[in-house]
Design an enzyme around this catalytic site. Structure first.
Site, PDB file in Angstrom:
ATOM      1  N   TYR A 144      64.113  20.038  67.117  1.00  0.00           N
ATOM      2  CA  TYR A 144      65.527  19.863  66.824  1.00  0.00           C
ATOM      3  C   TYR A 144      65.784  20.631  65.574  1.00  0.00           C
ATOM      4  CZ  TYR A 144      69.828  17.108  65.266  1.00  0.00           C
ATOM      5  OH  TYR A 144      70.947  16.711  64.799  1.00  0.00           O
ATOM      6  N   ASP A 239      61.720  25.964  60.605  1.00  0.00           N
ATOM      7  CA  ASP A 239      62.591  24.871  60.269  1.00  0.00           C
ATOM      8  C   ASP A 239      61.718  23.997  59.492  1.00  0.00           C
ATOM      9  OD1 ASP A 239      64.103  22.737  60.130  1.00  0.00           O
ATOM     10  OD2 ASP A 239      64.772  22.868  62.137  1.00  0.00           O
ATOM     11  N   LYS A 267      66.518  17.128  53.960  1.00  0.00           N
ATOM     12  CA  LYS A 267      65.777  15.800  53.728  1.00  0.00           C
ATOM     13  C   LYS A 267      65.290  15.983  52.240  1.00  0.00           C
ATOM     14  CE  LYS A 267      65.713  14.625  58.378  1.00  0.00           C
ATOM     15  NZ  LYS A 267      65.504  15.658  59.627  1.00  0.00           N
TER      16      LYS A 267
END
Ligand SMILES: *Cc1c(COP(=O)(O)O)cnc(C)c1O
Length: 428
Positions: A144, A239, A267
């Site tokens: 994702y 990522d 995050k």
């Protein structure tokens, strides 16, 4: 447990917000039931609107790696807010967090801040395309990279939970430039390069996948990708929205000793405020506006509250000796405990773990990619999830998520969790 107020609040939310939530996986669609509304949180615990307490293994989906309401972050945000919350002008804080991040992460010279992991990945891909003057990208099934159009192709977690890997609204034109490979399958990636000679701008990967459960890269997989990208003049994009500042100071690049051309963050880097970032060498990053031709912007990018929170978070991670080792040891302890009680209860399972990322799959086979992750028994997971919730343990309401371990967990909390899993295992 009583969920009266949460149920009421959800009913009210559903009338005015699609599905009652602002991000789909919060809605419990994958596990059944209705979501619990958070009221407050401190350290390793989250409290809901009915005043139930849970040991939290979601931790805002990663950012709270040092616990909820972490005092240095809270103090920094409160102090900053009094001097204004946004200017649309540069501030010293942005340079400070950039210097800090660059000092912690290897192989990057410049970094740009945005407001989410989605924006970071979306911008990194545009930059890679602009820099290489090529259109196609390779992504891996089950990884994702946020919800921008190019990535909503077998995107793991939220998308997978709902069984709609390809979202309506993503055009064929966009989808045709995203090539899909199997995680941990270097031959597959090689074949895609061969059949799209000179057309691939970049390979983007979660260096440790965290959106199909936790799936580690096989020995040599990341370095083979590096070599392949070099041979084909394509960029390698890590990522690290989930792994960055979690697996090590320098994230997966440091842990595996593999250099990426562009690295995406989110995050943890925002300490719980909406922050993302992408970074790379001078040469590539100077291709961005206003220096270069690739446009990218944001009214609230580098927001002073968000930067203050990020600085407090990164400083704490940078200066607390042994923090990443401690996180790993706590997670390894949990790993051993869960392994023991599930075996004692004759449950069929596989546990994957890298550092403080861990996932429990209800399947005997090794979980190495999206196909094997999907084999897990979802009915058992649902029972497991609701059983743990009743015991006061909050894990992600999706079988496709890693657990996010926080340093705020005590060994008593971990023992409590292992005992709760033992109890729940007897009901599976
Ligand atoms: C969470 C996540 C994203 C998206 O970040 P948002 O802040 O939710 O937009 C991208 N990549 C990975 C690996 C993630 O885990």
């Amino acid at each position: 447990m009583i969920y009266q107020r949460s149920s009421q609040l959800f009913a009210e939310a559903e009338k005015v917000i699609p599905g009652g939530v602002n991000s789909p996986v919060r809605a419990f669609k994958g596990v059944g039931g209705t979501p619990i509304f958070a009221k407050s949180a401190k350290g390793a615990y989250v409290y809901d609107e009915d005043d139930n307490r849970y040991i939290d293994y979601i931790n805002s989906w990663g950012p709270m790696v040092l616990g909820h309401a972490f005092p240095p972050v809270v103090d920094a945000v409160v102090a900053r807010a009094k001097s204004g919350t946004s200017f649309g002008m540069p501030t010293e804080l942005e340079t400070k967090i950039a210097e800090l991040a660059l000092s912690m992460v290897p192989n990057i010279d410049k970094i740009r801040f945005v407001n989410s992991g989605t924006e970071a990945c979306m911008s990194a891909i545009r930059l890679a395309r602009g820099y290489t003057k090529r259109d196609k990208i390779i992504k891996f099934a089950g990884c994702y990279h946020g919800h921008s159009d190019s990535f909503l192709i077998q995107a793991g977690s939220g998308a997978s939970t709902f069984g709609t890997p390809n979202s309506p609204g993503v055009t064929q034109g966009t989808a045709k430039d995203t090539l899909l490979a199997n995680y941990n399958d270097i031959e597959n990636v090689t074949a895609l390069f061969e059949s799209n000679k000179g057309e691939i701008a970049a390979v983007i990967i979660e260096p440790v996948a965290g959106n199909m459960g936790c799936v580690p890269p096989k020995e040599g997989f990341l370095s083979s990708l590096r070599a392949l990208c070099d041979a084909q003049d394509a960029l390698l994009i890590f990522d690290e929205v989930m792994t960055g500042f979690r697996l090590a100071k320098g994230g997966a690049q440091e842990l595996y000793g593999v250099k990426a051309d562009l690295v995406c963050f989110g995050k943890v880097i925002g300490g719980g405020l909406p922050v993302g970032a992408f970074a790379g060498t001078h040469e590539i990053m100077n291709y961005l506006a206003p220096l270069g031709p690739v446009y990218q912007a944001g009214t609230l990018s580098g927001n002073p509250l968000a930067m203050a929170a990020g600085i407090a978070m990164l400083q704490s991670l940078n200066t607390t000796a042994g923090i990443f080792k401690s996180l790993e040891e706590k997670t390894a302890y949990l790993h051993r405990g869960i392994d023991k009680v599930l075996k004692e209860n004759n449950i069929v399972f596989t546990i994957n773990r890298v550092g403080s990322m861990i996932s429990v799959h209800f399947d005997a086979e090794p979980v190495v990619d999206f196909a094997t992750a999907k084999k897990g028994d979802n009915a058992t997971f649902k029972q497991f999830f609701h059983g743990l919730l009743r015991e006061g343990i909050y894990i992600a309401p999706s079988a496709y998520e890693t657990w996010f371990i926080t340093e705020a967990l005590s060994y008593e909390d971990l023992d409590f969790t292992i005992n709760a899993i033992n109890k729940v295992a007897k009901t599976l």
